[in-house]
Structure formats: structure tokens, C-alpha cells
Motif scaffolding. Structure first.
Motif, short mmCIF file in Angstrom:
data_model
loop_
_atom_site.label_atom_id
_atom_site.label_comp_id
_atom_site.label_asym_id
_atom_site.label_seq_id
_atom_site.Cartn_x
_atom_site.Cartn_y
_atom_site.Cartn_z
N LEU A 73 36.82 89.72 88.06
CA LEU A 73 35.80 88.84 87.91
C LEU A 73 34.67 89.08 88.56
N LEU A 74 33.54 88.82 88.11
CA LEU A 74 32.15 88.98 88.99
C LEU A 74 31.93 88.40 90.15
N MET A 75 32.50 87.08 90.50
CA MET A 75 32.52 86.53 91.72
C MET A 75 33.50 87.22 92.67
N TYR A 98 23.04 81.93 77.37
CA TYR A 98 24.20 82.51 77.79
C TYR A 98 24.54 82.68 79.25
N GLU A 99 23.49 82.91 79.98
CA GLU A 99 23.42 82.94 81.41
C GLU A 99 23.78 81.66 82.03
N PHE A 100 23.13 80.62 81.39
CA PHE A 100 23.08 79.16 81.98
C PHE A 100 24.77 78.86 81.86
N GLN A 101 25.36 79.28 80.93
CA GLN A 101 26.79 79.02 80.86
C GLN A 101 27.58 79.79 81.68
N MET A 102 27.15 81.15 81.96
CA MET A 102 28.07 81.98 82.92
C MET A 102 27.88 81.38 84.38
N GLN A 107 29.80 79.17 89.32
CA GLN A 107 29.76 78.18 90.45
C GLN A 107 31.01 77.56 90.65
N GLN A 108 31.76 77.29 89.47
CA GLN A 108 33.19 76.69 89.83
C GLN A 108 33.98 77.71 90.44
N ILE A 113 27.69 81.79 96.41
CA ILE A 113 27.13 82.77 95.88
C ILE A 113 26.09 82.41 94.59
N GLU A 114 24.68 82.40 94.88
CA GLU A 114 23.77 81.99 94.14
C GLU A 114 23.49 82.99 93.17
N THR A 115 22.90 82.78 91.86
CA THR A 115 22.49 83.54 90.74
C THR A 115 20.97 83.31 90.76
#
Length: 166
Positions: A73-75, A98-102, A107-108, A113-115
Motif C-alpha cells: 500500500l502506498l501509505m 481519480y486522484e480525488f478518490q485516492m 487519508q482514511q 501524510i498529505e498529498t
């Protein structure tokens, strides 16, 4: 030390990716380029090949830049790297959706970690790795879309696997 992660498949590395890397490296003390797999994409190069390609292409970029492969997982990857920021490039509205959903999902998983989004240079916005591969597979010229070394890598791979439409 501010660390950012710029994740992607980078299959292949494009001038758009390089634009985001150069600009993103100015925002952090340490930029980790995370090269990963995506089961929904048909890869032309292995992860090791893409990492080698990326290392070669970022060798002359200013700043502390590390190229690391990951398959998680990225996070989780960002946390392991000590990152406080995920760096993402946007080309247009489709990317934003796409990015908005990701971002919401990420965040959940980890709200520490901020995007951060960077808009691609307007001249580079149409470039996408999938289109570069398709153009190359049909014998088109991709030199306007990728660095010279990547151009040679893609041409060699197309010759190895065979061009479509021939």
C-alpha cells in the motif's frame, strides 16, 4: 528533514514525470521515487528495468533523490520512508477525479501524510505512458514524449517483442 514520495509505475518514464520530479525535488529535502506495479496495467518493462531507467534519468536532477521499488500500500510505503507528503502530478480533469478518490482513501489509511498535486507543464499534459507505449508499438516516433535514453530503451523493447501492425 522533509521527505516526499512520488509513486508510479513509470512504464516508461516520460518528460511529464521528469517535469514533476524536477519541480517536486524543490519542495522537499529528500524525494523518494517509488516504482511499483499496477495489476490493471500491462507493463512493458520489469520493475528492476524501470528502476534502472529512473535512476539514470534522475542522475542530473538537483536534490536528494532516491529510487525505490515497492509492492505494498502506498501509505505503508510512505510511512516506511518517513514521508510527510505524497507528490502527484495532474494532467487534467480526468486525473483529478481519480486522484480525488485516492486521496480520500489514503487519508482514511493514514491522515498524517498529505498529498500535494502539481499540474504538469501545459506542453506536457497530453503525455501518458500508455500512449507512449501504444505509439511505439505501432512504429510511431516517441522522442517528443520521453528522454533520449528512454526513447532508446522503448525502441529496443519494441524490436525485441515485435511491433504491432507489421
Amino acid at each position: 528533514m522533509r521527505t516526499g514520495v512520488y509513486p508510479g509505475t513509470f512504464d516508461p518514464v516520460t518528460l511529464g514525470h521528469m517535469d514533476i520530479i524536477r519541480r517536486g525535488a524543490k519542495l522537499v529535502d529528500r524525494l523518494v521515487i517509488g516504482v511499483t506495479t499496477n495489476p490493471s496495467k500491462n507493463a512493458m518493462f520489469t520493475v528492476d528495468e524501470r528502476m534502472a531507467m529512473m535512476k539514470r534519468e534522475v542522475a542530473d536532477v538537483s536534490g536528494e533523490i532516491h529510487v525505490v521499488g515497492f509492492d505494498s500500500l502506498l501509505m505503508d510505503f510512505a510511512e516506511r520512508e518517513g514521508a510527510g507528503m505524497i507528490l502527484r502530478g495532474l494532467r487534467g480533469g480526468g486525473d483529478f477525479e481519480y486522484e480525488f478518490q485516492m486521496v480520500g482513501m489514503n487519508q482514511q489509511l493514514n491522515n498524517r501524510i498529505e498529498t500535494v498535486f502539481l499540474m504538469a507543464d501545459v506542453a506536457l499534459q497530453p503525455i501518458a505512458s500508455r500512449w507512449v507505449k501504444e505509439i511505439a508499438m505501432f512504429g510511431g516516433d516517441i522522442h517528443k514524449f520521453v528522454p533520449p535514453g528512454v526513447n532508446a530503451d522503448v525502441i529496443a523493447r519494441v524490436e525485441q517483442i515485435g511491433r504491432k501492425g507489421s
